[in-house]
Motif scaffolding. Sequence first.
Motif, PDB file in Angstrom:
ATOM      1  N   ALA A  93      74.738  57.959  93.607  1.00 30.89           N
ATOM      2  CA  ALA A  93      75.295  56.872  92.808  1.00 30.89           C
ATOM      3  C   ALA A  93      74.959  57.060  91.331  1.00 30.89           C
ATOM      4  O   ALA A  93      73.801  57.188  90.961  1.00 30.89           O
ATOM      5  CB  ALA A  93      74.717  55.540  93.290  1.00 30.89           C
ATOM      6  N   PRO A  94      75.974  57.103  90.452  1.00 27.75           N
ATOM      7  CA  PRO A  94      75.706  57.236  89.017  1.00 27.75           C
ATOM      8  C   PRO A  94      74.980  56.009  88.489  1.00 27.75           C
ATOM      9  O   PRO A  94      75.190  54.882  88.951  1.00 27.75           O
ATOM     10  CB  PRO A  94      77.108  57.346  88.407  1.00 27.75           C
ATOM     11  CG  PRO A  94      78.022  57.677  89.543  1.00 27.75           C
ATOM     12  CD  PRO A  94      77.409  57.067  90.751  1.00 27.75           C
ATOM     13  N   THR A  95      74.111  56.223  87.527  1.00 28.59           N
ATOM     14  CA  THR A  95      73.394  55.114  86.886  1.00 28.59           C
ATOM     15  C   THR A  95      73.830  54.930  85.442  1.00 28.59           C
ATOM     16  O   THR A  95      73.373  54.001  84.781  1.00 28.59           O
ATOM     17  CB  THR A  95      71.878  55.362  86.928  1.00 28.59           C
ATOM     18  OG1 THR A  95      71.588  56.596  86.241  1.00 28.59           O
ATOM     19  CG2 THR A  95      71.387  55.454  88.365  1.00 28.59           C
ATOM     20  N   SER A  96      74.682  55.823  84.947  1.00 31.11           N
ATOM     21  CA  SER A  96      75.107  55.732  83.562  1.00 31.11           C
ATOM     22  C   SER A  96      76.537  56.231  83.411  1.00 31.11           C
ATOM     23  O   SER A  96      77.071  56.902  84.293  1.00 31.11           O
ATOM     24  CB  SER A  96      74.171  56.555  82.661  1.00 31.11           C
ATOM     25  OG  SER A  96      74.294  57.936  82.972  1.00 31.11           O
ATOM     26  N   LEU A  97      77.131  55.877  82.284  1.00 28.93           N
ATOM     27  CA  LEU A  97      78.435  56.413  81.899  1.00 28.93           C
ATOM     28  C   LEU A  97      78.341  56.786  80.423  1.00 28.93           C
ATOM     29  O   LEU A  97      78.089  55.929  79.575  1.00 28.93           O
ATOM     30  CB  LEU A  97      79.545  55.388  82.109  1.00 28.93           C
ATOM     31  CG  LEU A  97      80.953  55.920  81.794  1.00 28.93           C
ATOM     32  CD1 LEU A  97      81.402  56.893  82.891  1.00 28.93           C
ATOM     33  CD2 LEU A  97      81.953  54.778  81.657  1.00 28.93           C
ATOM     34  N   ARG A  98      78.528  58.069  80.138  1.00 27.51           N
ATOM     35  CA  ARG A  98      78.413  58.568  78.767  1.00 27.51           C
ATOM     36  C   ARG A  98      79.799  58.969  78.272  1.00 27.51           C
ATOM     37  O   ARG A  98      80.421  59.876  78.812  1.00 27.51           O
ATOM     38  CB  ARG A  98      77.465  59.757  78.712  1.00 27.51           C
ATOM     39  CG  ARG A  98      76.029  59.413  79.140  1.00 27.51           C
ATOM     40  CD  ARG A  98      75.283  60.658  79.558  1.00 27.51           C
ATOM     41  NE  ARG A  98      75.950  61.313  80.673  1.00 27.51           N
ATOM     42  CZ  ARG A  98      75.784  62.591  80.988  1.00 27.51           C
ATOM     43  NH1 ARG A  98      74.979  63.360  80.275  1.00 27.51           N
ATOM     44  NH2 ARG A  98      76.422  63.125  82.012  1.00 27.51           N
ATOM     45  N   ILE A 117      83.561  46.345  78.925  1.00 28.48           N
ATOM     46  CA  ILE A 117      83.229  47.563  79.672  1.00 28.48           C
ATOM     47  C   ILE A 117      82.018  47.314  80.568  1.00 28.48           C
ATOM     48  O   ILE A 117      81.968  47.769  81.722  1.00 28.48           O
ATOM     49  CB  ILE A 117      82.961  48.733  78.705  1.00 28.48           C
ATOM     50  CG1 ILE A 117      84.244  49.084  77.941  1.00 28.48           C
ATOM     51  CG2 ILE A 117      82.461  49.959  79.460  1.00 28.48           C
ATOM     52  CD1 ILE A 117      84.028  50.062  76.797  1.00 28.48           C
ATOM     53  N   GLU A 118      81.048  46.576  80.066  1.00 28.24           N
ATOM     54  CA  GLU A 118      79.856  46.280  80.870  1.00 28.24           C
ATOM     55  C   GLU A 118      80.193  45.375  82.053  1.00 28.24           C
ATOM     56  O   GLU A 118      79.602  45.502  83.124  1.00 28.24           O
ATOM     57  CB  GLU A 118      78.784  45.650  79.981  1.00 28.24           C
ATOM     58  CG  GLU A 118      78.166  46.670  79.013  1.00 28.24           C
ATOM     59  CD  GLU A 118      77.167  46.048  78.058  1.00 28.24           C
ATOM     60  OE1 GLU A 118      77.161  44.797  77.946  1.00 28.24           O
ATOM     61  OE2 GLU A 118      76.406  46.795  77.429  1.00 28.24           O
ATOM     62  N   ARG A 119      81.148  44.470  81.864  1.00 26.84           N
ATOM     63  CA  ARG A 119      81.589  43.642  82.998  1.00 26.84           C
ATOM     64  C   ARG A 119      82.320  44.497  84.022  1.00 26.84           C
ATOM     65  O   ARG A 119      82.226  44.270  85.233  1.00 26.84           O
ATOM     66  CB  ARG A 119      82.503  42.507  82.516  1.00 26.84           C
ATOM     67  CG  ARG A 119      81.801  41.394  81.780  1.00 26.84           C
ATOM     68  CD  ARG A 119      82.680  40.166  81.656  1.00 26.84           C
ATOM     69  NE  ARG A 119      83.896  40.422  80.900  1.00 26.84           N
ATOM     70  CZ  ARG A 119      83.995  40.299  79.584  1.00 26.84           C
ATOM     71  NH1 ARG A 119      82.938  39.937  78.872  1.00 26.84           N
ATOM     72  NH2 ARG A 119      85.147  40.548  78.976  1.00 26.84           N
ATOM     73  N   ASP A 125      74.276  51.961  82.706  1.00 26.31           N
ATOM     74  CA  ASP A 125      73.893  52.153  81.314  1.00 26.31           C
ATOM     75  C   ASP A 125      75.049  52.867  80.611  1.00 26.31           C
ATOM     76  O   ASP A 125      75.276  54.056  80.832  1.00 26.31           O
ATOM     77  CB  ASP A 125      72.615  52.990  81.249  1.00 26.31           C
ATOM     78  CG  ASP A 125      72.157  53.241  79.817  1.00 26.31           C
ATOM     79  OD1 ASP A 125      72.603  52.502  78.922  1.00 26.31           O
ATOM     80  OD2 ASP A 125      71.368  54.178  79.600  1.00 26.31           O
ATOM     81  N   VAL A 126      75.806  52.133  79.788  1.00 27.48           N
ATOM     82  CA  VAL A 126      76.978  52.686  79.117  1.00 27.48           C
ATOM     83  C   VAL A 126      76.600  53.116  77.706  1.00 27.48           C
ATOM     84  O   VAL A 126      76.019  52.330  76.946  1.00 27.48           O
ATOM     85  CB  VAL A 126      78.122  51.658  79.060  1.00 27.48           C
ATOM     86  CG1 VAL A 126      79.315  52.224  78.290  1.00 27.48           C
ATOM     87  CG2 VAL A 126      78.537  51.250  80.467  1.00 27.48           C
ATOM     88  N   SER A 127      76.915  54.351  77.357  1.00 26.42           N
ATOM     89  CA  SER A 127      76.663  54.828  75.995  1.00 26.42           C
ATOM     90  C   SER A 127      77.945  55.427  75.436  1.00 26.42           C
ATOM     91  O   SER A 127      78.694  56.091  76.150  1.00 26.42           O
ATOM     92  CB  SER A 127      75.537  55.864  75.972  1.00 26.42           C
ATOM     93  OG  SER A 127      75.888  57.022  76.705  1.00 26.42           O
ATOM     94  N   ASP A 143      80.187  62.403  80.254  1.00 18.56           N
ATOM     95  CA  ASP A 143      81.054  62.274  81.424  1.00 18.56           C
ATOM     96  C   ASP A 143      82.530  62.318  81.043  1.00 18.56           C
ATOM     97  O   ASP A 143      83.362  62.817  81.808  1.00 18.56           O
ATOM     98  CB  ASP A 143      80.764  60.959  82.153  1.00 18.56           C
ATOM     99  CG  ASP A 143      79.314  60.851  82.579  1.00 18.56           C
ATOM    100  OD1 ASP A 143      78.814  61.804  83.215  1.00 18.56           O
ATOM    101  OD2 ASP A 143      78.676  59.826  82.265  1.00 18.56           O
ATOM    102  N   LEU A 144      82.841  61.767  79.870  1.00 15.94           N
ATOM    103  CA  LEU A 144      84.229  61.666  79.427  1.00 15.94           C
ATOM    104  C   LEU A 144      84.320  61.947  77.929  1.00 15.94           C
ATOM    105  O   LEU A 144      83.374  61.663  77.183  1.00 15.94           O
ATOM    106  CB  LEU A 144      84.776  60.249  79.679  1.00 15.94           C
ATOM    107  CG  LEU A 144      84.851  59.750  81.122  1.00 15.94           C
ATOM    108  CD1 LEU A 144      84.906  58.233  81.129  1.00 15.94           C
ATOM    109  CD2 LEU A 144      86.089  60.309  81.799  1.00 15.94           C
ATOM    110  N   PHE A 145      85.468  62.466  77.513  1.00 12.34           N
ATOM    111  CA  PHE A 145      85.733  62.632  76.085  1.00 12.34           C
ATOM    112  C   PHE A 145      87.135  62.130  75.792  1.00 12.34           C
ATOM    113  O   PHE A 145      88.101  62.519  76.454  1.00 12.34           O
ATOM    114  CB  PHE A 145      85.631  64.099  75.669  1.00 12.34           C
ATOM    115  CG  PHE A 145      86.039  64.352  74.235  1.00 12.34           C
ATOM    116  CD1 PHE A 145      85.323  63.798  73.191  1.00 12.34           C
ATOM    117  CD2 PHE A 145      87.149  65.140  73.940  1.00 12.34           C
ATOM    118  CE1 PHE A 145      85.688  64.013  71.864  1.00 12.34           C
ATOM    119  CE2 PHE A 145      87.529  65.367  72.620  1.00 12.34           C
ATOM    120  CZ  PHE A 145      86.790  64.801  71.577  1.00 12.34           C
ATOM    121  N   ILE A 146      87.248  61.243  74.802  1.00  9.04           N
ATOM    122  CA  ILE A 146      88.543  60.747  74.352  1.00  9.04           C
ATOM    123  C   ILE A 146      88.821  61.415  73.008  1.00  9.04           C
ATOM    124  O   ILE A 146      88.161  61.120  72.009  1.00  9.04           O
ATOM    125  CB  ILE A 146      88.550  59.213  74.199  1.00  9.04           C
ATOM    126  CG1 ILE A 146      88.073  58.546  75.499  1.00  9.04           C
ATOM    127  CG2 ILE A 146      89.949  58.726  73.848  1.00  9.04           C
ATOM    128  CD1 ILE A 146      87.790  57.064  75.339  1.00  9.04           C
TER     129      ILE A 146
END
Length: 305
Positions: A93-98, A117-119, A125-127, A143-146
């Motif tokens: 299970a992921p604990t963060s989203l970068r 986004i937090e909801r 832990d979103v960064s 994890d992602l790049f826009i």
Amino acid sequence: MPLPALPPLHLVRALHAVGHTGSIRKGAAELGVSHTVVSRHLRALEAWAGAKLLERGPRGARLTVEGQAVFAASETAFAALATAFETVAPRGAPTSLRVWAMPGLAGRWLGPRLAEIERLLPGLDVSIRATETAPDFAAHEADLFIGYGPDEELPAEAELLVTPRMFPVASPLWLARNGRPASLKALARQSLIHERDHTQWRRWLKVAGIEPTAPLSGPKLWTASLGLDAAAAHQGIALATQLSVAREIGEGQLVELFDTDISIGSYYLLTGPERKNKSPVLAFSAWLRNQLACDEAGLPAAGAA
């Protein structure tokens, strides 16, 4: 007993991906990075090892005997690591989203939506990092790049998100002081607000059918967000999108000049291959696609109250 000297893990990951897929291009796609990044990692690994690990030729690349030995060892090592981490965290299970994103979008669009986004991703832990440089997914930097760029230059593995309309904006006070440009040709003669150079304005004017008769002028502020802040502070005319200045236009801080329908690029999404099927990444990506499309069209997002 001291640990043996080992090369950086992301360099070994690059070799493993190439050995696993049979080519640099496919290995890069598996890792979610560019062909250039993988080639650079392979050269760095060869320099560290002091041995040729890859034979490059007109028909592609193949591992040397030494490269095959490193690849075989990496297969065993990565399998053992995967087993160990599965034991430690069996659900994975992921604990963060970068998220890495273009500075303008990160500061002016994602930032004001952090609570939303937090909801969407409770307990994570979103960064968000504002940068124009794509992360090294093989090194697990994000994890992602826009990203954003001309449609013909988007990475092969990119998912197109939205192609925003781009238009010039200025503050009412600047217009009162300097007058409203009477035409697009007159606009090109103004002191325009640029990012790093004149490229974006030149592309926009070319699509608008305008070839400036004199060199473009105006300050360079390096990021779209800084340029729009300067425009709102009565410093000149900047290029904007609905995504970046909807609030300022709604509050009367900025005014759109001319009635144009011009796009010079698109926002796109790159996802780390190891996280693309994880539920937080899937949820965020779906939210992102929907929200960007609705905001660009000026519509309420699906599911919004």
